[in-house]
Enzyme design. Structure first.
Site: not given
Ligand code: FAD
Ligand code: NAP
Length: 339
Positions: A166, A239, A335
């Site tokens: 991340r 998250s 995050e």
């Molecule tokens: P923004 O929120 O608009 O920006 C995020 C950051 O990046 C800010 O600091 C911004 O200034 C910078 N930025 C944006 N665009 C640029 C650019 N063009 N150049 C330089 N900097 C830039 N994330 C995960 O990793 N895994 C997931 O599974 C996941 N699930 C999500 C589920 C939900 C319901 C929500 C709401 C979010 C989730 N996220 C997840 C977080 C998010 O979706 C990601 O981080 C996504 O990449 C953000 O994109 P954005 O365009 O909305 O970024």
């Molecule tokens: P989940 O499946 O309930 O699992 C909880 C956590 O356990 C996750 O965060 C994941 O880590 C870890 N995990 C589960 N299985 C794993 C494996 N086999 N090996 C290593 N780590 C494992 O999680 P969830 O909330 O439903 O999300 C599912 C996936 O979507 C995850 O990968 C999560 O990161 C991603 N997600 C991200 C965001 C975001 O905003 N960043 C939001 C929603 C979902 P990791 O997170 O490192 O994968």
């Protein structure tokens, strides 16, 4: 010609529905406009804030006195690299999930596990988005940026992006120093299903040899829809905290006290403990503090219960951090990009 607007309400541009006014605000549709906007802000000595779809940021309630650049650079194209790989390149303001759908529908492998993640493709490298055992870095090829200082275009290859859990160079050293204008992904024509994450494999009913990227994508969309709050209904940024990694001796002590602790052994010898489990175990799942709440189906997600301020969300986050620290001696790190 740039259309610079004044006093724009930023809460409309974030999925938390939180944020004060932007003194200056501009939407950019191509690299040329992005460069113009950066140059305009520099001449006025203004701070720049780039917004994609605002799904990974918590903005302050106070006004932002600089220039907000809302990224609208669209377009997807592709190029055959060789018999095995396709390079898909998209304008950084393209919706991430549109690029996923484009690729999955063409049976290109690599993006299916990253289905239904909100946001733009330009923000995806910033935190090296990840889900279901795949991270952006696994399919990343290169990206283009406009450097704020030189206003020149630069290309970054994967090895130059410092991708980590991340995190990347764009979230750290180059934060607010470059504008990502396009991103290229290297996708495979050969089947490469990644089904090792949790019970994902069990959800796919087809024989592995008949699998197509769309089958995995559909399964993931289904799980995500059942578990995660839709930002249109409940303001959130996904998250809120990163999953902590702890040392083995620390983990052993916790395991004695909490035999049901969830954990994953990592390659570096550390142990990942899901932050959602810690928050739930501390009793926060479904709870609230004022207008800020903890999502009832996944405690890692903080939500805006309606009319929450940035201060409300920060107060809840601080309280959870302190409680988890006291109970587990683990310091949760946000995050979400907090401004
Ligand atoms: P923004 O929120 O608009 O920006 C995020 C950051 O990046 C800010 O600091 C911004 O200034 C910078 N930025 C944006 N665009 C640029 C650019 N063009 N150049 C330089 N900097 C830039 N994330 C995960 O990793 N895994 C997931 O599974 C996941 N699930 C999500 C589920 C939900 C319901 C929500 C709401 C979010 C989730 N996220 C997840 C977080 C998010 O979706 C990601 O981080 C996504 O990449 C953000 O994109 P954005 O365009 O909305 O970024
Ligand atoms: P989940 O499946 O309930 O699992 C909880 C956590 O356990 C996750 O965060 C994941 O880590 C870890 N995990 C589960 N299985 C794993 C494996 N086999 N090996 C290593 N780590 C494992 O999680 P969830 O909330 O439903 O999300 C599912 C996936 O979507 C995850 O990968 C999560 O990161 C991603 N997600 C991200 C965001 C975001 O905003 N960043 C939001 C929603 C979902 P990791 O997170 O490192 O994968």
């Amino acid at each position: 010609m740039l259309n610079i607007q004044e006093n724009k309400v930023l809460s409309f541009y974030t999925t938390f529905n939180i944020g004060g006014l932007a003194k200056y605000f501009v939407e950019v549709n191509d690299e040329y406009e992005a460069r113009e906007a950066i140059s305009w802000a520099k001449h006025k000595d203004l701070e720049i804030l780039i917004i994609g779809q605002g799904s990974n940021m918590l903005l302050p309630d106070e006004d932002f006195l600089g220039l907000v650049i809302k990224n609208n650079i669209k377009g997807i194209k592709e190029e055959k690299m060789d018999d095995n790989y396709i390079i898909v390149t998209a304008g950084s303001g393209e919706t991430w999930d549109e690029v996923v759908k484009y690729s999955v529908n063409k049976k290109y492998w690599g993006l299916e596990n990253l289905s239904y993640i909100p946001g733009t493709i330009g923000a995806a490298p910033v935190q090296n988005i990840g889900a279901y055992g795949v991270e952006l870095k696994d399919i990343f090829y290169s990206l283009r940026v406009i450097n704020f200082n030189s206003l020149k275009t630069e290309v970054f290859k994967a090895s130059e992006c410092n991708f980590d859990y991340r995190s990347s160079i764009f979230k750290k050293q180059l934060k607010n120093k470059v504008f990502i204008s396009s991103v290229s992904l290297k996708l495979s024509l050969e089947a490469k299903p990644q089904l090792n994450y949790g019970s994902l494999g069990k959800l796919i009913k087809k024989d592995i040899y008949e699998l197509e990227p769309i089958d995995i994508s559909k399964a993931i969309v289904e799980i995500r829809k059942s578990k995660l709050p839709e930002p249109e209904e409940w303001g959130n940024s996904g998250s809120f905290f990163q999953n902590p990694k702890i040392k083995k001796d620390h983990f052993e002590k916790l395991k004695v006290k909490y035999p049901d602790i969830k954990y994953y052994n990592l390659d570096d010898g550390l142990i990942k403990v899901p932050a959602g489990w810690l928050i739930e175990k501390a009793g926060w799942k479904g709870k609230s503090l004022g207008k800020a709440g903890v999502w009832e189906k996944q405690a890692l997600i903080l939500i805006n219960l309606g009319g929450a301020s940035s201060k409300d969300i920060k107060k809840l986050a601080r309280t959870i951090i302190a409680d988890v620290k006291e109970k587990f001696d683990i310091e949760l790190i946000p995050e979400v990009n907090i401004y």
